[in-house]
Design a protein around this motif. Structure first.
Motif, PDB file in Angstrom:
ATOM      1  N   UNK A 149       0.846  -1.209   0.000  1.00  0.00           N
ATOM      2  CA  UNK A 149       0.000   0.000   0.000  1.00  0.00           C
ATOM      3  C   UNK A 149       0.874   1.249   0.000  1.00  0.00           C
ATOM      4  N   UNK A 150       1.937   1.214   0.769  1.00  0.00           N
ATOM      5  CA  UNK A 150       2.816   2.393   0.834  1.00  0.00           C
ATOM      6  C   UNK A 150       3.425   2.685  -0.540  1.00  0.00           C
ATOM      7  N   UNK A 151       3.825   1.616  -1.251  1.00  0.00           N
ATOM      8  CA  UNK A 151       4.405   1.842  -2.573  1.00  0.00           C
ATOM      9  C   UNK A 151       3.361   2.406  -3.539  1.00  0.00           C
ATOM     10  N   UNK A 152       2.106   1.968  -3.393  1.00  0.00           N
ATOM     11  CA  UNK A 152       1.044   2.529  -4.234  1.00  0.00           C
ATOM     12  C   UNK A 152       0.866   4.015  -3.953  1.00  0.00           C
ATOM     13  N   UNK A 153       0.901   4.378  -2.683  1.00  0.00           N
ATOM     14  CA  UNK A 153       0.780   5.804  -2.339  1.00  0.00           C
ATOM     15  C   UNK A 153       1.961   6.573  -2.944  1.00  0.00           C
ATOM     16  N   UNK A 154       3.151   5.985  -2.835  1.00  0.00           N
ATOM     17  CA  UNK A 154       4.344   6.653  -3.370  1.00  0.00           C
ATOM     18  C   UNK A 154       4.195   6.866  -4.879  1.00  0.00           C
ATOM     19  N   UNK A 155       3.629   5.877  -5.561  1.00  0.00           N
ATOM     20  CA  UNK A 155       3.461   5.995  -7.010  1.00  0.00           C
ATOM     21  C   UNK A 155       2.396   7.060  -7.326  1.00  0.00           C
ATOM     22  N   UNK A 156       1.301   7.057  -6.560  1.00  0.00           N
ATOM     23  CA  UNK A 156       0.275   8.090  -6.770  1.00  0.00           C
ATOM     24  C   UNK A 156       0.863   9.477  -6.518  1.00  0.00           C
ATOM     25  N   UNK A 157       1.718   9.568  -5.495  1.00  0.00           N
ATOM     26  CA  UNK A 157       2.361  10.832  -5.142  1.00  0.00           C
ATOM     27  C   UNK A 157       3.231  11.346  -6.296  1.00  0.00           C
ATOM     28  N   UNK A 158       3.891  10.414  -6.979  1.00  0.00           N
ATOM     29  CA  UNK A 158       4.713  10.817  -8.122  1.00  0.00           C
ATOM     30  C   UNK A 158       3.821  11.161  -9.317  1.00  0.00           C
ATOM     31  N   UNK A 159       2.782  10.358  -9.563  1.00  0.00           N
ATOM     32  CA  UNK A 159       1.943  10.561 -10.757  1.00  0.00           C
ATOM     33  C   UNK A 159       1.169  11.868 -10.725  1.00  0.00           C
ATOM     34  N   UNK A 160       0.774  12.310  -9.524  1.00  0.00           N
ATOM     35  CA  UNK A 160      -0.067  13.506  -9.441  1.00  0.00           C
ATOM     36  C   UNK A 160       0.664  14.736  -9.979  1.00  0.00           C
ATOM     37  N   UNK A 161       1.995  14.684  -9.977  1.00  0.00           N
ATOM     38  CA  UNK A 161       2.765  15.811 -10.502  1.00  0.00           C
ATOM     39  C   UNK A 161       2.829  15.790 -12.026  1.00  0.00           C
ATOM     40  N   UNK A 162       2.229  14.749 -12.630  1.00  0.00           N
ATOM     41  CA  UNK A 162       2.193  14.586 -14.088  1.00  0.00           C
ATOM     42  C   UNK A 162       3.583  14.746 -14.719  1.00  0.00           C
ATOM     43  N   UNK A 163       4.534  13.963 -14.242  1.00  0.00           N
ATOM     44  CA  UNK A 163       5.876  14.062 -14.820  1.00  0.00           C
ATOM     45  C   UNK A 163       5.873  13.573 -16.266  1.00  0.00           C
TER      46      UNK A 163
END
Ligand SMILES: Nc1ncnc2c1ncn2[C@@H]1O[C@H](COP(=O)(O)OP(=O)(O)O)[C@@H](O)[C@H]1O
Ligand SMILES: [Mg+2]
Length: 302
Positions: A149-163
């Motif tokens: 779950x933590x890794x999913x949050x980390x990925x969502x955290x990165x994706x929201x910045x629309x890199x």
């Protein structure tokens, strides 16, 4: 224009040459798996793309910008990502937007505007938590979550910045097998969004480079596999890309048919990992050639 273009990149730590003349072009919407022997320089290459450690020689372009420092155009998730323990999942995911779009004086002196913006950030965080299958856990703190779950949050955290490029450095390395498979499926669901976007003539939203030492995982989640290795004719000068070919594309609902990987896995082991290889490094660099020859099908990498 490619999302990422690396030209003549070399990197040395003092007298030790690690990477030598790396050239790579990645199109929007590609999910590229990067494999190679331990210590060959995969993380070094990612740090050059991220901009924290610019290369000794050569250039990295993301979109039309030269990378020489970190920006929001490139995101990264590591194996052990520490979320903010005092923030819930959705607050963690919204945190980057807060830093990017507001300042402390703004929040102090425009409380009404900030409250409105904050609501938008949290709604957007919810959208991204939904994409990684974690909306029901949005109010949980990291200490209440499993590693997956933590890794999913980390990925969502990165994706929201629309890199323009998202880098994943062994993101599932610390997870058990079952959790790992769930996260692989999550990546396939993101890829399916790329396919849909292409069908609707929109820019595919996710361009990803994922480092993994698990070859089945590399072939399963990606549409293109790159091998970085020092086992080639000029290897004394450092590792370079010795393998670059399309990978089989799976839909999230497809069975994970390992037989589709066998031949390519053998090819990768022989070309990238075998120390006895001393061939010209270009023999297996055929991605764009194969891509340009392939009939235009929906979902083909561009
Ligand atoms: N900061 C550093 N200083 C000196 N050598 C380093 C540094 N970082 C990595 N290296 C060396 O560079 C090589 C490549 O490292 P790395 O990029 O971490 O490889 P990989 O991610 O493929 O395992 C290794 O031999 C490693 O020991
Ligand atoms: Mg590494």
């Amino acid at each position: 224009m490619s999302n990422l273009e690396i030209t003549g990149l070399s990197h040395a730590y003092g007298p030790k040459r690690v990477l030598n003349d790396v050239n790579l072009r990645v199109g929007a919407g590609q999910v590229v798996a990067l494999v190679g022997p331990s210590g060959c320089g995969k993380s070094t290459l990612l740090r050059a793309i991220l901009g924290t450690h610019p290369p000794t020689e050569g250039t990295v372009m993301v979109g039309d910008k030269l990378v020489d420092c970190p920006t929001r155009d490139v995101g990264i998730v590591y194996q052990h990502y520490s979320l903010y323990e005092f923030l819930t999942a959705r607050q963690n995911v919204a945190f980057g937007l807060k830093l990017d779009q507001t300042s402390t004086p703004f929040r102090w002196f425009n409380p009404l505007a900030w409250r409105k913006l904050r609501r938008r950030h949290l709604e957007e965080a919810d959208d991204f938590l939904a994409k990684v299958g974690l909306l029901p856990a949005r109010d949980q703190y990291p200490s209440e979550m499993s590693g997956g779950m933590r890794q999913r949050v980390a990925i969502a955290q990165a994706l929201i910045m629309k890199p323009r490029v998202l880098l994943l450095d062994e993101p599932f390395g610390a997870l058990d097998e079952a959790t790992r498979e769930e996260l692989q499926l999550m990546l396939l669901r993101l890829y399916a969004e790329n396919v849909r976007a292409r069908e609707e003539n929109r820019e595919p939203p996710y361009t990803v480079i994922i480092v993994t030492h698990e070859l089945n995982e590399a072939l399963f989640v990606s549409d293109r596999v790159i091998g970085l290795s020092q086992h080639h004719a000029d290897g004394a000068n450092g590792a370079t890309i010795v393998y670059d070919r399309p990978a089989p594309v799976f839909k999230p609902e497809d069975p994970k048919d390992l037989t589709r990987f066998i031949a390519q896995k053998e090819e990768l082991i022989g070309c990238v990992f075998s120390e006895s290889q001393r061939r010209d490094h270009r023999d297996f660099i055929t991605f764009w050639e194969e891509h340009d020859k392939a009939p235009a099908v929906a979902g083909a990498p561009m």
